[in-house]
Design an enzyme around this catalytic site. Structure first.
Site, PDB file in Angstrom:
ATOM      1  N   HIS A   1     108.927 -91.512 -91.694  1.00  0.00           N
ATOM      2  CA  HIS A   1     108.875 -90.488 -92.734  1.00  0.00           C
ATOM      3  C   HIS A   1     110.299 -90.087 -93.079  1.00  0.00           C
ATOM      4  CE1 HIS A   1     106.976 -87.330 -95.019  1.00  0.00           C
ATOM      5  NE2 HIS A   1     107.591 -86.369 -94.341  1.00  0.00           N
TER       6      HIS A   1
ATOM      7  N   CYS B   1     107.567 -90.079-100.014  1.00  0.00           N
ATOM      8  CA  CYS B   1     108.441 -89.176 -99.265  1.00  0.00           C
ATOM      9  C   CYS B   1     109.905 -89.561 -99.441  1.00  0.00           C
ATOM     10  CB  CYS B   1     108.051 -89.152 -97.784  1.00  0.00           C
ATOM     11  SG  CYS B   1     108.257 -90.737 -96.943  1.00  0.00           S
TER      12      CYS B   1
ATOM     13  N   ASN C   1     111.256 -81.443 -94.311  1.00  0.00           N
ATOM     14  CA  ASN C   1     110.135 -82.361 -94.437  1.00  0.00           C
ATOM     15  C   ASN C   1     109.585 -82.252 -95.860  1.00  0.00           C
ATOM     16  OD1 ASN C   1     107.664 -83.699 -94.341  1.00  0.00           O
ATOM     17  ND2 ASN C   1     107.177 -82.976 -92.291  1.00  0.00           N
TER      18      ASN C   1
END
Length: 577
Positions: A187, A81, A219
């Site tokens: 994240h 990520c 995201n």
């Protein structure tokens, strides 16, 4: 543009293409063969991998179709990520993306599993990344601090910088845990826009002119968004006109991209990374930085004077055995950006285990005429964090003067190469201090050898004569010894200046005094305000002196208004100071 490009693994595109055309074969990269070992450490597979060429995937393959956007990037099974978030930020900067495509060479696939967004942003841009802990200070509680942070974030974004953010996970169980508000812990999110959004509809929007500080994020999963105020379908968007919503690109889709009020952003997010693109062009309307780039190494040696791996400042006995870099701030105050970067060893390791060492640096304010290495710790004015990241950054406002940066590993005795980058508003004349003391030459015997070293620290003066018509003065101090002079900056409108200025003298004549003279800055001719004289020999064991100012002849019966406070240290070992 390509004149400075070095071919990866000595692979030249034209030669490889000609070879494939002659042999009527398709290219196969010997450094990246189509086998699992190219992708995973020790055969640690993530599912079954089938190798295909682009034409086996579709009839007319293209790298880009109708441009590129943050929505083209999605995170798969790999824990990358951090990398996808950096790519999402990059997607909105077409010029930067083209550079990355031209110069980016592939690394081992599994090396992308777990990494540092700040490092990726630096690799993509050549800029400097500033990690910020939003839990420090009073950003959440104080509106002024929050507004200052937003203006900084807005400036970085508007000048082409890249930004990422995250919510810190405090345990392994916290990693990728979804909060009730829809956000995910541990994240990396990409910041894709920063705006002051105009509130109100119709004519009211123009006359009321109320604006809200807002930030847009994405995201990397391409789903799972913030569901609080100003989320995609929230009632708050009714406070914004249709035209303003279209300008912002507000969509009611679960595409992973969402807006937040900056107050809520500071409430939930704990870490922010600002990657500045450092502008060094004199033809720009934006702030232009002066850049200094220094390459160095931490190297072990048994001789303390040759050792360059002394550890952090906690190791006081060896700290100053590290490399030292001197630079000047030549304006009353300057914003200084410092970036220390070590070579990334993780991607080149066989098992992917990172062996980056914990690095950091200290900034010491030193004598205005310091040209030899420091051997005594002076005034620390700034320190970076120590972390085993590839890059450590510090932004610091420094007053006019001379400074030494000491880049270090946390523990002594560790070795490695580093890159030190310093950005200032005006040229800083940065250079490495490599010599410990004045050199001995064939003329030393004739002219006399340096036998003493003295450090003079003029702290302040009090009760100076008011020589200007407005009832004050603009004093400065000159410290001199054996023909060498050091002059402080001018202090405006004061009779009690805090000079806080140092000078160091390597002396041949132990009987020659050290003079501290104070002058008043005038338009045509500066005027003398008084002086103090110190012997500076080894018998003077009183370090701090508070002395009455006298005339140029230093006559005791002709004192002048004012006192000066001076610290003096003298040694016959030249590497003691």
């Amino acid at each position: 543009m390509f004149s400075s490009v070095k071919p990866f693994e000595e692979q030249h595109f034209s030669a490889l293409r000609n070879q494939c055309q002659q042999n009527r074969t398709l290219f196969e990269d010997p450094g990246f063969p189509a086998v699992d070992q190219s992708l995973f450490y020790h055969g640690n597979r993530i599912g079954k991998v089938t190798w295909k060429r682009p034409k086996e995937l579709c009839e007319d393959p293209h790298l880009f179709v109708n441009g590129i956007s943050a929505h083209d990037l999605h995170q798969g099974q790999l824990g990358n990520c951090w990398f996808v978030a950096a790519c999402s930020s990059l997607a909105s900067r077409d010029a930067l993306w083209q550079k990355v495509i031209y110069y980016y060479c592939s690394k081992q696939y599994k090396a992308l599993d777990g990494g540092n967004t700040a490092d990726a942003l630096v690799d993509f841009t050549g800029g400097v990344s500033e990690p910020m802990d939003l839990l420090e200070g009073k950003i959440i509680q104080e509106e002024e601090a929050r507004n200052q942070l937003f203006e900084r974030v807005l400036k970085v974004h508007s000048r082409g910088g890249l930004i990422s953010c995250s919510i810190r996970a405090t345990s392994q169980a916290d990693m990728e845990a979804r909060l009730d508000c829809g956000l995910v812990k541990g994240h990396a999110y990409a910041v894709t826009d920063v705006r002051k959004v105009r509130l109100g509809t119709g004519l009211l929007a123009f006359f009321k002119s109320e604006k809200l500080s807002m930030i847009r994020m994405r995201n990397p999963w391409g789903q799972r968004e913030w569901n609080g105020a100003w989320s995609d379908s929230s009632e708050e968007w009714k406070r914004v006109s249709k035209g303003e919503r279209e300008r912002l690109g507000v969509t009611v889709e679960d595409d992973g991209e969402f807006w937040m009020d900056f107050v809520d952003f500071c409430k939930y997010f704990t870490d922010l990374i600002l990657c500045r693109l450092i502008n060094t062009s004199y033809l720009s309307i934006h702030k232009t930085w002066e850049e200094e780039v220094m390459r160095g190494s931490w190297c072990r040696h048994d001789d303390p004077l040759k050792n360059r791996s002394g550890g952090c400042i906690n190791r006081k006995a060896t700290f100053l055995q590290n490399p030292q870099y001197v630079f000047d701030v030549t304006k009353p105050e300057d914003e200084v950006l410092i970036c220390l970067q070590q070579q990334d060893k993780r991607a080149r390791s066989k098992d992917g285990i990172g062996d980056n060492v914990a690095i950091g640096f200290d900034i010491q304010r030193v004598e205005l005429n310091r040209t030899y290495r420091m051997h005594a710790i002076q005034k620390t004015v700034g320190s970076s964090i120590y972390i085993n990241s590839r890059c450590v950054f510090l932004r610091k406002d420094l007053k006019e003067g001379r400074y030494v940066i000491v880049p270090t590993t946390f523990d002594p005795g560790l070795q490695g190469d580093f890159l030190l980058r310093i950005f200032t508003d005006v040229p800083a004349a940065c250079k490495e201090l490599t010599t410990d003391e004045p050199p001995h030459t064939c003329w030393t015997g004739c002219c006399g050898a340096v036998g003493l070293v003295s450090q003079v620290h003029v702290h302040r003066a009090d009760g100076l004569q008011a020589q200007d018509s407005d009832g004050a003065s603009d004093p400065y101090v000159i410290i001199s010894c054996e023909g060498e002079k050091v002059r402080s900056p001018v202090h405006k409108n004061t009779q009690s200046p805090d000079f806080d200025v140092k000078a160091v003298f390597y002396r041949k004549k132990s009987k020659e005094p050290i003079r501290v003279q104070i002058y008043n800055k005038n338009l045509l001719k500066d005027s003398f305000m008084g002086q103090a004289v110190l012997s500076g020999d080894l018998s003077d064991l009183q370090q701090l002196h508070t002395l009455r100012l006298r005339d140029k002849a230093n006559r005791q019966n002709n004192d002048l208004p004012g006192l000066v406070s001076v610290s003096l240290t003298t040694s016959d070992v030249l590497t003691n100071i």
